[in-house]
Design an enzyme around this catalytic site. Structure first.
Site, PDB file in Angstrom:
ATOM      1  N   ARG A 174      18.168  -7.195  14.397  1.00 20.45           N
ATOM      2  CA  ARG A 174      18.032  -7.063  15.846  1.00 20.45           C
ATOM      3  C   ARG A 174      17.136  -8.168  16.375  1.00 20.45           C
ATOM      4  O   ARG A 174      16.041  -8.399  15.876  1.00 20.45           O
ATOM      5  CB  ARG A 174      17.402  -5.713  16.212  1.00 20.45           C
ATOM      6  CG  ARG A 174      17.176  -5.566  17.687  1.00 20.45           C
ATOM      7  CD  ARG A 174      16.439  -4.284  18.044  1.00 20.45           C
ATOM      8  NE  ARG A 174      16.167  -4.289  19.469  1.00 20.45           N
ATOM      9  CZ  ARG A 174      17.051  -3.963  20.389  1.00 20.45           C
ATOM     10  NH1 ARG A 174      18.250  -3.575  20.049  1.00 20.45           N
ATOM     11  NH2 ARG A 174      16.732  -4.027  21.666  1.00 20.45           N
TER      12      ARG A 174
ATOM     13  N   HIS B 271       7.616   8.663   4.380  1.00 22.27           N
ATOM     14  CA  HIS B 271       6.464   9.531   4.629  1.00 22.27           C
ATOM     15  C   HIS B 271       6.739  10.997   4.263  1.00 22.27           C
ATOM     16  O   HIS B 271       5.937  11.874   4.573  1.00 22.27           O
ATOM     17  CB  HIS B 271       5.935   9.412   6.070  1.00 22.27           C
ATOM     18  CG  HIS B 271       5.436   8.038   6.417  1.00 22.27           C
ATOM     19  ND1 HIS B 271       4.425   7.795   7.334  1.00 22.27           N
ATOM     20  CD2 HIS B 271       5.796   6.812   5.956  1.00 22.27           C
ATOM     21  CE1 HIS B 271       4.214   6.482   7.422  1.00 22.27           C
ATOM     22  NE2 HIS B 271       5.046   5.872   6.594  1.00 22.27           N
TER      23      HIS B 271
ATOM     24  N   GLU C 244      -0.669  -1.973   5.099  1.00 23.65           N
ATOM     25  CA  GLU C 244       0.220  -1.942   6.290  1.00 23.65           C
ATOM     26  C   GLU C 244       0.084  -0.617   7.020  1.00 23.65           C
ATOM     27  O   GLU C 244       0.194  -0.561   8.235  1.00 23.65           O
ATOM     28  CB  GLU C 244       1.673  -2.163   5.859  1.00 23.65           C
ATOM     29  CG  GLU C 244       2.644  -2.375   7.023  1.00 23.65           C
ATOM     30  CD  GLU C 244       2.983  -1.110   7.784  1.00 23.65           C
ATOM     31  OE1 GLU C 244       3.071  -1.179   9.027  1.00 23.65           O
ATOM     32  OE2 GLU C 244       3.139  -0.044   7.162  1.00 23.65           O
ATOM     33  N   GLU C 245      -0.177   0.468   6.263  1.00 20.83           N
ATOM     34  CA  GLU C 245      -0.168   1.823   6.834  1.00 20.83           C
ATOM     35  C   GLU C 245      -1.439   2.118   7.637  1.00 20.83           C
ATOM     36  O   GLU C 245      -2.238   2.963   7.263  1.00 20.83           O
ATOM     37  CB  GLU C 245      -0.011   2.872   5.722  1.00 20.83           C
ATOM     38  CG  GLU C 245       1.272   2.746   4.908  1.00 20.83           C
ATOM     39  CD  GLU C 245       2.503   3.269   5.646  1.00 20.83           C
ATOM     40  OE1 GLU C 245       2.349   3.706   6.799  1.00 20.83           O
ATOM     41  OE2 GLU C 245       3.579   3.227   5.061  1.00 20.83           O
TER      42      GLU C 245
ATOM     43  N   ASP D 110       0.809  -1.235   0.000  1.00 21.90           N
ATOM     44  CA  ASP D 110       0.000   0.000   0.000  1.00 21.90           C
ATOM     45  C   ASP D 110       0.834   1.274   0.000  1.00 21.90           C
ATOM     46  O   ASP D 110       1.977   1.316   0.408  1.00 21.90           O
ATOM     47  CB  ASP D 110      -0.973   0.007   1.193  1.00 21.90           C
ATOM     48  CG  ASP D 110      -0.267  -0.128   2.535  1.00 21.90           C
ATOM     49  OD1 ASP D 110       0.733  -0.869   2.619  1.00 21.90           O
ATOM     50  OD2 ASP D 110      -0.717   0.504   3.513  1.00 21.90           O
TER      51      ASP D 110
HETATM   52 NI    NI Z   1       6.458   1.254   5.525  1.00 18.63          NI
END
Ligand code: NI
Length: 405
Positions: free
Chosen positions: A184, A370, A142-143, A84
């Site tokens: 990580r 973003h 996902e957003e 997305d």
């Molecule tokens: Ni992203």
């Protein structure tokens, strides 16, 4: 088994088309759960790969899942990409800029999708080498839409049962030059929750405050009070953010209003810390409100859970990097307080999310995710595809070793 060099040649072979595919997605961004064109383009690519069994409209969404080697006896690996875009108008500095005002691939999910298409194409070429099934998951929303949760609940981690799941995110920061791998173990990204506070006082004439209960003054105290949860009531070594981001009240300069509304976000790396913060915010607001005789309503909306990388799965990433001579590319990364719905897959099966370095080099910052000037760095398509292919063709051999040991 092919050599690493031979894999490199195969990746080079698909690269021009994968890059063109990525730029096409970039020019045609679609928001969460609306990725119909994107899904159709992914389906068209997968349709050319005879070894894959393809499923579309997964969970009633635009999600696409494809599996290669479904009946192979080895453990099953899943790789996930998000598809997305964001509701943002692109500045339009690149030839393949968004053709739709108000929509933009400002987080590089176009690149993630293209990388996974590239991986599928190479896996088709080396299908004879695979000893276990590999599932590629193209996820919507996902957003903020929580597409990961929808797909997980629709059963993408079953049939065949997925033993471990991996995903990547491009990361354009100077600490991660292009082609580096940020790993990580443990918490990598934050769990999130939003809070909404409504304070009901008593309105009236601004010249007669004694006849009113001013919700603006009480709201100001709430803003101040919430700051001290992190600084005074919480273990300083455990990450927690509480931000008030909205404060609305009033209609005129000579009226004390009846109501004030505040809202904000909470971020934590551990589920227990997030639970603590929700209780603490509620208690703090109610305490301040009742001291002033104001009625308070506090509502929470939980976002994504914290993203917790499995230790064994993270160890496997290091092992694969070592086997292909990429140890020097590996960086140990710090957690970030953004949310990521890959966390839902990790609630059900082991796995790890990792950052693919995307910074062109030097210390100058480049537009981050973003930002309206952001673009995915196509030079990381090669390391992205290569690393997930190398992981996929080693998984059936290495996973039983690391998972037991
Ligand atoms: Ni992203």
């Amino acid at each position: 088994m092919r050599t690493n060099e031979e894999i490199g040649v195969l990746v080079e072979g698909v690269l021009p088309e994968v890059e063109a595919f990525r730029r096409d997605l970039h020019a045609h961004p679609e928001l969460g759960f609306e990725e119909r064109r994107t899904a159709a383009r992914v389906l068209a690519e997968l349709g050319k790969l005879s070894a894959f069994e393809v499923q579309s409209e997964v969970g009633g969404t635009t999600g696409v899942v494809a599996t290669i080697g479904k009946n192979l006896p080895g453990p099953c690996l899943a790789l996930r990409a998000d598809m997305d875009a964001l509701p943002l108008t692109e500045l339009g500095m690149v030839p393949h800029a968004s053709k739709t005002p108000g929509k933009m691939h400002a987080c590089g999910h176009d690149g993630h999708t293209a990388i996974l298409v590239g991986v599928a194409r190479v896996l088709q070429e080396i299908r004879g080498e695979l000893e276990g099934p590999v599932k590629v998951i193209f996820q919507p929303a996902e957003e903020g839409g929580g597409g990961g949760r929808v797909l997980r609940d629709a059963g993408v981690l079953r049939e065949p049962i997925v033993d471990a799941v991996f995903g990547l995110h491009n990361m354009p920061v100077p600490e991660l030059p292009e082609g580096t791998l940020g790993f990580r173990s443990g918490p990598l990204m934050a769990g999130t929750a939003s809070f909404y506070v409504k304070l009901r006082g008593r309105g009236g004439h601004a010249a007669a405050p004694h006849q009113c209960i001013d919700p603006i003054v009480v709201g100001s105290e709430v803003v101040q009070g919430l700051q001290t949860i992190v600084s005074r009531s919480h273990d300083p070594v455990k990450a927690l953010v509480i931000s008030v981001t909205r404060f609305n009240s009033g209609t005129a300069q000579n009226i004390i209003p009846e109501e004030a509304e505040l809202s904000g976000t909470i971020r934590a790396l551990e589920p227990s810390v997030l639970d603590f913060a929700l209780k603490a915010v509620d208690k703090r607001v109610q305490g301040i409100a009742s001291a002033h005789g104001v009625e308070a309503e506090v509502r929470f909306v939980r976002g994504y859970p914290p993203l917790l990388n499995n230790e064994t799965a993270t160890g496997l990433l290091h092992r694969v990097a070592a086997e292909i001579g990429w140890t020097e590319r590996v960086r140990e990364v710090s957690p970030v307080m953004g949310g990521e719905d890959f966390a839902y897959y990790l609630e059900d099966v082991p796995g790890a999310f990792w950052f693919l370095g995307a910074h062109p080099g030097g210390s100058e910052p480049v537009p981050f995710c973003h930002n309206p000037a952001f673009d995915f760095n196509d030079r990381i398509l090669f390391p992205g595809i290569t690393f997930h292919v190398e992981l996929a063709r080693r998984f059936a051999r290495l996973w039983p070793q690391v998972a037991v040991g």
